[in-house]
Design an enzyme around this catalytic site. Structure first.
Site, mmCIF file in Angstrom:
data_model
loop_
_atom_site.group_PDB
_atom_site.id
_atom_site.type_symbol
_atom_site.label_atom_id
_atom_site.label_comp_id
_atom_site.label_asym_id
_atom_site.label_seq_id
_atom_site.Cartn_x
_atom_site.Cartn_y
_atom_site.Cartn_z
ATOM 1 N N GLY A 1 11.930 9.939 29.833
ATOM 2 C CA GLY A 1 11.494 10.374 31.151
ATOM 3 C C GLY A 1 10.778 11.708 31.152
ATOM 4 N N THR A 2 10.728 12.366 30.002
ATOM 5 C CA THR A 2 10.025 13.649 29.891
ATOM 6 C C THR A 2 8.523 13.408 29.968
ATOM 7 O OG1 THR A 2 11.796 14.401 28.429
ATOM 8 C CG2 THR A 2 9.786 15.710 28.466
ATOM 9 N N THR A 3 7.800 14.331 30.563
ATOM 10 C CA THR A 3 6.344 14.226 30.621
ATOM 11 C C THR A 3 5.714 15.339 29.785
ATOM 12 O OG1 THR A 3 6.269 15.570 32.649
ATOM 13 C CG2 THR A 3 6.375 13.179 32.917
ATOM 14 N N LYS B 1 7.913 23.076 38.065
ATOM 15 C CA LYS B 1 7.315 22.010 37.250
ATOM 16 C C LYS B 1 6.244 22.594 36.340
ATOM 17 C CE LYS B 1 5.344 17.353 37.501
ATOM 18 N NZ LYS B 1 6.314 16.834 36.507
ATOM 19 N N PHE C 1 9.491 7.472 36.998
ATOM 20 C CA PHE C 1 10.452 6.373 37.009
ATOM 21 C C PHE C 1 10.847 5.945 38.419
ATOM 22 C CE2 PHE C 1 10.754 7.070 32.541
ATOM 23 C CZ PHE C 1 11.199 5.859 32.022
ATOM 24 N N HIS D 1 4.268 19.501 43.847
ATOM 25 C CA HIS D 1 5.591 19.527 43.226
ATOM 26 C C HIS D 1 6.203 20.921 43.380
ATOM 27 C CE1 HIS D 1 4.312 15.800 41.149
ATOM 28 N NE2 HIS D 1 5.606 15.561 41.102
ATOM 29 N N HIS D 2 7.467 21.014 43.033
ATOM 30 C CA HIS D 2 8.186 22.285 43.078
ATOM 31 C C HIS D 2 7.572 23.282 42.088
ATOM 32 C CE1 HIS D 2 10.194 21.088 39.311
ATOM 33 N NE2 HIS D 2 10.296 19.884 39.872
ATOM 34 N N GLY E 1 2.074 14.076 35.294
ATOM 35 C CA GLY E 1 1.811 12.821 34.608
ATOM 36 C C GLY E 1 1.509 11.696 35.572
ATOM 37 N N THR E 2 2.158 11.733 36.737
ATOM 38 C CA THR E 2 1.925 10.710 37.757
ATOM 39 C C THR E 2 0.490 10.760 38.265
ATOM 40 O OG1 THR E 2 4.239 10.838 38.438
ATOM 41 C CG2 THR E 2 2.701 9.840 40.000
#
Length: 246
Positions: free
Chosen positions: A78-80, A142, A106, A138-139, A148-149
């Site tokens: 799950g890491t980007t 990050k 995810f 994002h926060h 990545g999304t």
């Protein structure tokens, strides 16, 4: 399942909660104290698990994947920010006849958003007066920017849009915001001369990512190969609808 949590920050703890709700057990936690361990040593710790779920850091991904392969367990990555090493990681999984599932995101909703974006881009490609754009928020903690999304979204949309008859691929601009505690918002827009089409996904909290990671672990547990989380969603979408019992 017996789960090894690789990375035990906010996401790791949330995955632990979601996994327990689904009847799974956390049997290993890999945290900062394991940072100096070689993959062979880490593999010894991981052998008691059925699957590893990694939400750690990009620079540790190759080691974590290798450790899981040596331990004989699949890994949910799950890491980007590690995709520069993708070819090396994929070869590593294949060399050990192992299993890995990864994803830029995810969240089930985001992966459905990808499918909607793909269809929207196909439709709008017939109308070149509409120009595509992407915005993501994002926060402030990050690290990767753009996310990545957003990169995945850009890749999906740009493959459907062409600048001229030579079929040159259009790169879609991505606007990035990092502030506060935003879990994640992604917008895909198509702006025309007199109107705009806007598609948006908003994460209310991080539980959607944890749920998807555990779902991915359940899916990959007895498989071999190198998969993307979108493969899980595709399989679910392709499954026949079961009639409701009356």
């Amino acid at each position: 399942m017996k789960i090894a949590l690789i990375g035990y920050g906010k996401m790791g703890r949330l995955i632990e909660t979601v996994a327990a709700e689904r009847g799974h057990d956390k049997v290993v936690v890999v945290n900062e104290s394991h940072a100096g361990l070689a993959s062979e040593k880490l593999a010894e710790t991981l052998k008691i698990a059925d699957v590893g779920i990694d939400f750690s850091s990009a620079d540790a991904v190759s080691r974590n994947v290798e450790a899981c392969m040596l331990a004989g367990i699949p890994i949910v990555e799950g890491t980007t920010g590690w995709h520069k090493d993708r070819e090396e990681v994929e070869k590593l999984v294949a060399a050990h006849n192992g299993a890995m599932i990864y994803g830029a995101n995810f969240s089930i909703g985001v992966n459905l958003f990808y499918r909607i974006a793909d269809y929207a881009a196909e439709l709008l490609s017939k109308f070149p007066e509409y120009e595509a754009f992407i915005e993501e928020q994002h926060h402030s903690r990050k690290k990767d920017s753009p996310s990545g999304t957003a990169i995945k979204l850009e890749d999906i949309v740009s493959t459907k849009l062409y600048r001229d008859d030579s079929m040159n691929r259009v790169r879609i601009p991505i606007a990035v915001t990092r502030a506060g505690n935003i879990p994640g918002t992604h917008r895909l827009g198509f702006d025309g001369p007199s109107d705009q089409v806007l598609i948006q996904h908003t994460a209310r909290n991080r539980e959607c990512f944890a749920h998807g990671a555990v779902l991915g672990a359940e899916w990959i547990k007895d498989r071999k190969g190198f998969y993307e989380f979108a493969d899980v969603i595709w399989e679910m979408l392709s499954a026949p609808v079961k009639p409701e019992k009356r």
